[in-house]
Motif scaffolding. Structure first.
Motif, short mmCIF file in Angstrom:
data_model
loop_
_atom_site.label_atom_id
_atom_site.label_comp_id
_atom_site.label_asym_id
_atom_site.label_seq_id
_atom_site.Cartn_x
_atom_site.Cartn_y
_atom_site.Cartn_z
N PRO A 92 -20.75 22.41 -81.09
CA PRO A 92 -21.94 22.35 -81.96
C PRO A 92 -21.65 21.79 -83.34
N VAL A 93 -20.47 22.12 -83.88
CA VAL A 93 -20.09 21.56 -85.18
C VAL A 93 -19.95 20.05 -85.07
N MET A 94 -19.36 19.61 -83.98
CA MET A 94 -19.20 18.18 -83.73
C MET A 94 -20.55 17.48 -83.64
N TRP A 95 -21.48 18.07 -82.92
CA TRP A 95 -22.81 17.47 -82.78
C TRP A 95 -23.47 17.28 -84.15
N ILE A 96 -23.39 18.31 -84.99
CA ILE A 96 -24.02 18.23 -86.30
C ILE A 96 -23.39 17.11 -87.14
N VAL A 97 -22.05 17.11 -87.20
CA VAL A 97 -21.35 16.10 -88.00
C VAL A 97 -21.59 14.70 -87.46
N ASP A 98 -21.49 14.55 -86.15
CA ASP A 98 -21.65 13.23 -85.54
C ASP A 98 -23.05 12.67 -85.77
N LYS A 99 -24.06 13.53 -85.65
CA LYS A 99 -25.44 13.06 -85.85
C LYS A 99 -25.71 12.75 -87.32
N LEU A 100 -25.08 13.48 -88.22
CA LEU A 100 -25.23 13.17 -89.64
C LEU A 100 -24.63 11.81 -89.97
N VAL A 101 -23.49 11.50 -89.34
CA VAL A 101 -22.89 10.18 -89.54
C VAL A 101 -23.84 9.09 -89.04
N MET A 102 -24.47 9.31 -87.89
CA MET A 102 -25.39 8.33 -87.33
C MET A 102 -26.61 8.13 -88.22
N ILE A 103 -27.18 9.23 -88.71
CA ILE A 103 -28.42 9.14 -89.48
C ILE A 103 -28.15 8.69 -90.91
N VAL A 104 -27.27 9.41 -91.59
CA VAL A 104 -26.99 9.13 -93.00
C VAL A 104 -26.12 7.89 -93.16
N GLY A 105 -25.31 7.59 -92.14
CA GLY A 105 -24.43 6.44 -92.22
C GLY A 105 -25.08 5.11 -91.90
N GLY A 106 -26.32 5.14 -91.45
CA GLY A 106 -27.05 3.89 -91.22
C GLY A 106 -26.87 3.29 -89.84
N ALA A 107 -26.80 4.14 -88.81
CA ALA A 107 -26.66 3.61 -87.45
C ALA A 107 -27.95 3.01 -86.92
N PHE A 108 -29.09 3.52 -87.40
CA PHE A 108 -30.39 3.06 -86.91
C PHE A 108 -31.23 2.38 -88.00
N VAL A 109 -31.02 2.80 -89.24
CA VAL A 109 -31.71 2.19 -90.38
C VAL A 109 -30.67 1.93 -91.46
N PRO A 110 -30.55 0.68 -91.94
CA PRO A 110 -29.58 0.40 -93.00
C PRO A 110 -29.81 1.28 -94.21
N ILE A 111 -28.73 1.73 -94.84
CA ILE A 111 -28.84 2.62 -95.98
C ILE A 111 -29.66 2.00 -97.10
N VAL A 112 -29.59 0.70 -97.27
CA VAL A 112 -30.30 0.04 -98.35
C VAL A 112 -31.82 0.16 -98.18
N LEU A 113 -32.28 0.44 -96.97
CA LEU A 113 -33.71 0.59 -96.72
C LEU A 113 -34.18 2.04 -96.89
N PHE A 114 -33.26 2.95 -97.16
CA PHE A 114 -33.65 4.34 -97.41
C PHE A 114 -34.44 4.41 -98.71
N PRO A 115 -35.31 5.42 -98.86
CA PRO A 115 -35.89 5.70 -100.19
C PRO A 115 -34.77 5.92 -101.19
N ASN A 116 -35.01 5.59 -102.44
CA ASN A 116 -33.94 5.62 -103.45
C ASN A 116 -33.22 6.96 -103.53
N ALA A 117 -33.97 8.06 -103.50
CA ALA A 117 -33.33 9.38 -103.59
C ALA A 117 -32.46 9.65 -102.37
N LEU A 118 -32.97 9.31 -101.19
CA LEU A 118 -32.20 9.54 -99.97
C LEU A 118 -30.97 8.63 -99.91
N ARG A 119 -31.11 7.40 -100.41
CA ARG A 119 -29.96 6.50 -100.45
C ARG A 119 -28.86 7.07 -101.34
N LEU A 120 -29.25 7.64 -102.47
CA LEU A 120 -28.26 8.23 -103.38
C LEU A 120 -27.55 9.39 -102.71
#
Length: 267
Positions: free
Chosen positions: A180-208
Protein backbone atom coordinates in the motif's frame (compact mmCIF):
# COMPACT_ATOMS: atom_id res chain seq x y z
CA UNK A 1 35.07 -9.76 5.10
CA UNK A 2 36.19 -6.32 3.86
CA UNK A 3 33.64 -4.20 2.01
CA UNK A 4 34.11 -3.68 -1.72
CA UNK A 5 32.00 -0.57 -2.31
CA UNK A 6 34.10 0.66 -5.22
CA UNK A 7 32.74 2.01 -8.48
CA UNK A 8 34.36 -0.91 -10.35
CA UNK A 9 32.44 -3.43 -8.24
CA UNK A 10 29.21 -1.49 -8.75
CA UNK A 11 29.69 -1.41 -12.53
CA UNK A 12 30.54 -5.14 -12.61
CA UNK A 13 27.28 -5.99 -10.85
CA UNK A 14 25.34 -3.76 -13.25
CA UNK A 15 26.92 -5.52 -16.24
CA UNK A 16 26.22 -9.02 -14.93
CA UNK A 17 22.60 -8.15 -14.15
CA UNK A 18 22.09 -6.60 -17.60
CA UNK A 19 23.50 -9.69 -19.27
CA UNK A 20 21.10 -12.00 -17.41
CA UNK A 21 18.08 -9.81 -18.28
CA UNK A 22 18.67 -9.93 -22.03
CA UNK A 23 18.18 -13.70 -21.85
CA UNK A 24 14.51 -13.22 -20.84
CA UNK A 25 12.52 -11.75 -23.71
CA UNK A 26 8.98 -11.96 -22.31
CA UNK A 27 9.29 -9.01 -19.86
CA UNK A 28 10.83 -6.88 -22.63
CA UNK A 29 8.03 -7.74 -25.07
CA UNK A 30 5.38 -6.97 -22.45
CA UNK A 31 7.03 -3.64 -21.64
CA UNK A 32 7.19 -2.79 -25.35
CA UNK A 33 3.46 -3.46 -25.74
CA UNK A 34 2.57 -1.31 -22.72
CA UNK A 35 4.70 1.56 -24.02
CA UNK A 36 3.13 1.52 -27.48
CA UNK A 37 -0.44 1.38 -26.10
CA UNK A 38 0.28 4.24 -23.68
CA UNK A 39 1.83 6.43 -26.37
CA UNK A 40 -1.06 5.87 -28.76
CA UNK A 41 -3.54 6.67 -25.98
CA UNK A 42 -1.80 9.90 -25.00
CA UNK A 43 -1.38 10.91 -28.64
CA UNK A 44 -5.09 10.40 -29.34
CA UNK A 45 -6.23 12.32 -26.24
CA UNK A 46 -3.97 15.32 -26.74
CA UNK A 47 -4.42 15.44 -30.49
CA UNK A 48 -8.19 15.77 -30.05
CA UNK A 49 -7.90 18.30 -27.21
CA UNK A 50 -4.98 20.48 -28.36
CA UNK A 51 -4.72 19.88 -32.10
CA UNK A 52 -2.73 22.73 -33.61
CA UNK A 53 -3.31 25.08 -30.68
CA UNK A 54 -0.74 26.16 -28.09
CA UNK A 55 -1.29 26.02 -24.32
CA UNK A 56 1.14 28.01 -22.14
CA UNK A 57 3.60 27.98 -25.00
CA UNK A 58 3.37 24.22 -25.50
CA UNK A 59 2.02 22.63 -28.66
CA UNK A 60 1.12 18.98 -29.26
CA UNK A 61 4.72 17.97 -29.94
CA UNK A 62 6.22 19.50 -26.80
CA UNK A 63 3.39 18.14 -24.63
CA UNK A 64 3.92 14.58 -25.88
CA UNK A 65 7.70 14.78 -25.62
CA UNK A 66 7.31 15.92 -22.00
CA UNK A 67 4.91 13.08 -21.21
CA UNK A 68 7.18 10.52 -22.85
CA UNK A 69 9.84 11.30 -20.28
CA UNK A 70 7.84 9.35 -17.70
CA UNK A 71 8.33 6.24 -19.84
CA UNK A 72 12.07 6.90 -19.79
CA UNK A 73 11.95 7.24 -16.00
CA UNK A 74 9.86 4.07 -15.79
CA UNK A 75 12.45 2.24 -17.90
CA UNK A 76 15.18 2.98 -15.35
CA UNK A 77 13.15 0.84 -12.94
CA UNK A 78 14.01 2.49 -9.63
CA UNK A 79 10.45 1.77 -8.46
CA UNK A 80 11.27 -1.98 -8.44
CA UNK A 81 13.96 -1.48 -5.81
CA UNK A 82 11.08 -1.44 -3.33
CA UNK A 83 10.05 -4.96 -4.34
CA UNK A 84 13.60 -6.30 -4.25
CA UNK A 85 14.19 -5.08 -0.70
CA UNK A 86 10.71 -5.95 0.55
CA UNK A 87 10.99 -9.53 -0.73
CA UNK A 88 14.39 -9.94 0.92
CA UNK A 89 12.93 -8.77 4.23
CA UNK A 90 9.87 -11.01 3.99
CA UNK A 91 11.71 -14.24 3.17
CA UNK A 92 14.61 -13.51 5.49
CA UNK A 93 17.24 -13.60 2.75
CA UNK A 94 18.39 -10.09 3.67
CA UNK A 95 20.28 -11.57 6.64
CA UNK A 96 22.32 -13.71 4.23
CA UNK A 97 22.86 -10.86 1.78
CA UNK A 98 24.17 -8.60 4.54
CA UNK A 99 27.42 -10.60 4.62
CA UNK A 100 28.16 -9.88 0.95
CA UNK A 101 31.40 -7.97 0.38
CA UNK A 102 29.40 -5.01 -1.00
CA UNK A 103 26.96 -2.97 1.09
CA UNK A 104 23.50 -4.48 0.74
CA UNK A 105 21.76 -1.31 -0.49
CA UNK A 106 24.46 -0.55 -3.07
CA UNK A 107 24.33 -4.14 -4.30
CA UNK A 108 20.53 -4.02 -4.61
CA UNK A 109 20.62 -0.74 -6.54
CA UNK A 110 23.35 -1.96 -8.89
CA UNK A 111 21.55 -5.23 -9.52
CA UNK A 112 18.25 -3.50 -10.28
CA UNK A 113 19.76 -0.84 -12.54
CA UNK A 114 21.61 -3.53 -14.46
CA UNK A 115 18.44 -5.56 -14.98
CA UNK A 116 16.71 -2.46 -16.34
CA UNK A 117 19.32 -1.51 -18.96
CA UNK A 118 17.71 -3.51 -21.81
CA UNK A 119 14.28 -2.11 -20.92
CA UNK A 120 15.60 1.45 -20.73
CA UNK A 121 17.21 1.10 -24.15
CA UNK A 122 13.94 -0.22 -25.52
CA UNK A 123 12.00 2.69 -23.97
CA UNK A 124 14.35 5.23 -25.54
CA UNK A 125 14.14 3.69 -29.00
CA UNK A 126 10.36 3.17 -28.97
CA UNK A 127 9.50 6.56 -27.47
CA UNK A 128 11.76 8.61 -29.69
CA UNK A 129 10.85 6.67 -32.84
CA UNK A 130 7.11 7.03 -32.15
CA UNK A 131 7.36 10.73 -31.42
CA UNK A 132 9.54 11.52 -34.42
CA UNK A 133 7.07 9.75 -36.72
CA UNK A 134 3.84 11.17 -35.27
CA UNK A 135 4.71 14.68 -34.04
CA UNK A 136 8.28 15.35 -35.15
CA UNK A 137 11.17 16.78 -33.20
CA UNK A 138 10.40 19.01 -30.21
CA UNK A 139 10.77 22.75 -30.69
CA UNK A 140 13.71 23.33 -28.36
CA UNK A 141 17.10 24.97 -28.73
CA UNK A 142 19.21 21.87 -28.08
CA UNK A 143 22.37 23.67 -27.04
CA UNK A 144 25.12 22.03 -24.95
CA UNK A 145 23.81 23.93 -21.92
CA UNK A 146 20.29 22.58 -22.50
CA UNK A 147 21.62 19.03 -22.90
CA UNK A 148 23.84 19.13 -19.79
CA UNK A 149 21.04 20.69 -17.73
CA UNK A 150 18.60 17.98 -18.81
CA UNK A 151 21.07 15.18 -18.06
CA UNK A 152 21.93 16.72 -14.69
CA UNK A 153 18.28 16.92 -13.67
CA UNK A 154 17.73 13.36 -14.87
CA UNK A 155 20.66 11.93 -12.88
CA UNK A 156 19.75 13.77 -9.68
CA UNK A 157 16.12 12.77 -10.11
CA UNK A 158 17.13 9.11 -10.36
CA UNK A 159 19.19 9.46 -7.17
CA UNK A 160 16.14 10.84 -5.35
CA UNK A 161 13.93 8.11 -6.78
CA UNK A 162 16.36 5.39 -5.66
CA UNK A 163 16.36 6.72 -2.10
CA UNK A 164 12.57 7.12 -1.97
CA UNK A 165 11.97 3.52 -3.06
CA UNK A 166 14.69 2.23 -0.75
CA UNK A 167 12.68 3.78 2.09
CA UNK A 168 9.48 2.16 0.83
CA UNK A 169 11.26 -1.20 0.69
CA UNK A 170 12.75 -0.83 4.16
CA UNK A 171 9.29 -0.12 5.57
CA UNK A 172 8.77 -3.90 5.32
CA UNK A 173 10.75 -4.16 8.56
CA UNK A 174 7.86 -2.52 10.43
CA UNK A 175 4.70 -3.32 8.45
CA UNK A 176 3.66 -6.74 7.23
CA UNK A 177 2.72 -5.59 3.73
CA UNK A 178 4.39 -2.46 2.36
CA UNK A 179 2.59 -2.66 -0.99
CA UNK A 180 0.00 0.00 0.00
CA UNK A 181 2.85 2.41 0.72
CA UNK A 182 4.26 1.61 -2.70
CA UNK A 183 0.92 2.26 -4.39
CA UNK A 184 0.62 5.68 -2.76
CA UNK A 185 4.18 6.74 -3.62
CA UNK A 186 4.05 5.35 -7.15
CA UNK A 187 0.75 7.06 -7.96
CA UNK A 188 2.00 10.36 -6.55
CA UNK A 189 5.00 10.14 -8.87
CA UNK A 190 2.66 9.53 -11.81
CA UNK A 191 0.28 12.38 -10.95
CA UNK A 192 2.60 15.01 -9.50
CA UNK A 193 5.52 14.03 -11.73
CA UNK A 194 3.62 14.72 -14.94
CA UNK A 195 2.96 11.26 -16.37
CA UNK A 196 -0.42 12.28 -17.81
CA UNK A 197 -0.36 16.09 -17.71
CA UNK A 198 2.88 18.10 -18.06
CA UNK A 199 3.75 19.96 -14.87
CA UNK A 200 3.88 23.25 -16.75
CA UNK A 201 0.15 22.91 -17.47
CA UNK A 202 -0.72 22.59 -13.77
CA UNK A 203 -2.36 25.57 -12.04
CA UNK A 204 0.38 27.80 -10.64
CA UNK A 205 -0.17 26.78 -7.00
CA UNK A 206 -0.23 23.07 -7.84
CA UNK A 207 2.86 23.42 -10.03
CA UNK A 208 4.72 25.00 -7.12
CA UNK A 209 3.69 22.18 -4.79
CA UNK A 210 4.65 19.57 -7.38
CA UNK A 211 8.09 21.03 -7.99
CA UNK A 212 8.84 21.29 -4.28
CA UNK A 213 7.75 17.71 -3.62
CA UNK A 214 10.14 14.75 -3.91
CA UNK A 215 7.89 13.28 -6.60
CA UNK A 216 8.14 16.34 -8.80
CA UNK A 217 11.88 16.56 -8.10
CA UNK A 218 12.31 13.04 -9.48
CA UNK A 219 10.70 14.09 -12.76
CA UNK A 220 12.17 17.58 -13.07
CA UNK A 221 13.97 16.61 -16.28
CA UNK A 222 10.59 16.16 -18.01
CA UNK A 223 10.33 19.96 -18.14
CA UNK A 224 13.20 20.08 -20.63
CA UNK A 225 10.74 20.75 -23.46
CA UNK A 226 8.93 23.67 -21.83
CA UNK A 227 9.52 27.22 -23.12
CA UNK A 228 11.05 28.55 -19.87
CA UNK A 229 13.16 25.48 -19.06
CA UNK A 230 16.63 27.00 -18.79
CA UNK A 231 15.29 30.02 -16.91
CA UNK A 232 13.49 27.71 -14.47
CA UNK A 233 16.24 25.08 -14.17
CA UNK A 234 18.12 26.65 -11.20
CA UNK A 235 14.94 26.46 -9.15
CA UNK A 236 14.57 22.78 -10.08
CA UNK A 237 18.18 22.06 -9.06
CA UNK A 238 17.60 23.70 -5.66
CA UNK A 239 14.52 21.53 -5.10
CA UNK A 240 16.50 18.41 -6.04
CA UNK A 241 19.44 19.32 -3.81
CA UNK A 242 17.08 19.81 -0.88
CA UNK A 243 15.41 16.43 -1.37
CA UNK A 244 18.75 14.70 -1.94
CA UNK A 245 19.85 15.79 1.54
CA UNK A 246 16.52 14.97 3.17
CA UNK A 247 16.20 11.52 1.61
CA UNK A 248 19.85 10.65 2.36
CA UNK A 249 19.14 11.36 6.02
CA UNK A 250 15.90 9.34 5.99
CA UNK A 251 17.58 6.36 4.30
CA UNK A 252 20.43 6.46 6.81
CA UNK A 253 18.04 6.59 9.76
CA UNK A 254 15.78 3.80 8.45
CA UNK A 255 18.76 1.57 7.69
CA UNK A 256 20.19 2.12 11.17
CA UNK A 257 16.86 1.22 12.80
CA UNK A 258 16.37 -1.75 10.47
CA UNK A 259 19.78 -3.19 11.35
CA UNK A 260 18.87 -2.91 15.03
CA UNK A 261 15.82 -5.06 14.38
CA UNK A 262 17.97 -7.61 12.54
CA UNK A 263 20.37 -7.74 15.47
CA UNK A 264 17.56 -8.13 18.02
CA UNK A 265 16.04 -10.97 15.97
CA UNK A 266 19.34 -12.79 15.88
CA UNK A 267 20.36 -11.86 12.30
Amino acid sequence: MPRQNSLRTFVTIVQLAARSTTERLLPLVFSLGCTIVTLFGLFSVYQSSIGTASVRGMNLATVLWSLAMYSVYWGVGTRYIFRDISDDVKDGSIEVRLVKPMHYLLWRVAHRLGKQIPMLGQQLVVNFSFLMVYVGAPEVHATPVWFLTTVGLFVLGIFISVMVFICVGLSAFWIENSMPVMWIVDKLVMIVGGAFVPIVLFPNALRLIAEWSPFGAMMAFSQAFTPDFLHHAPFLFVSQALWMMIMAGVVGLMWHLAMKRVAVNGG
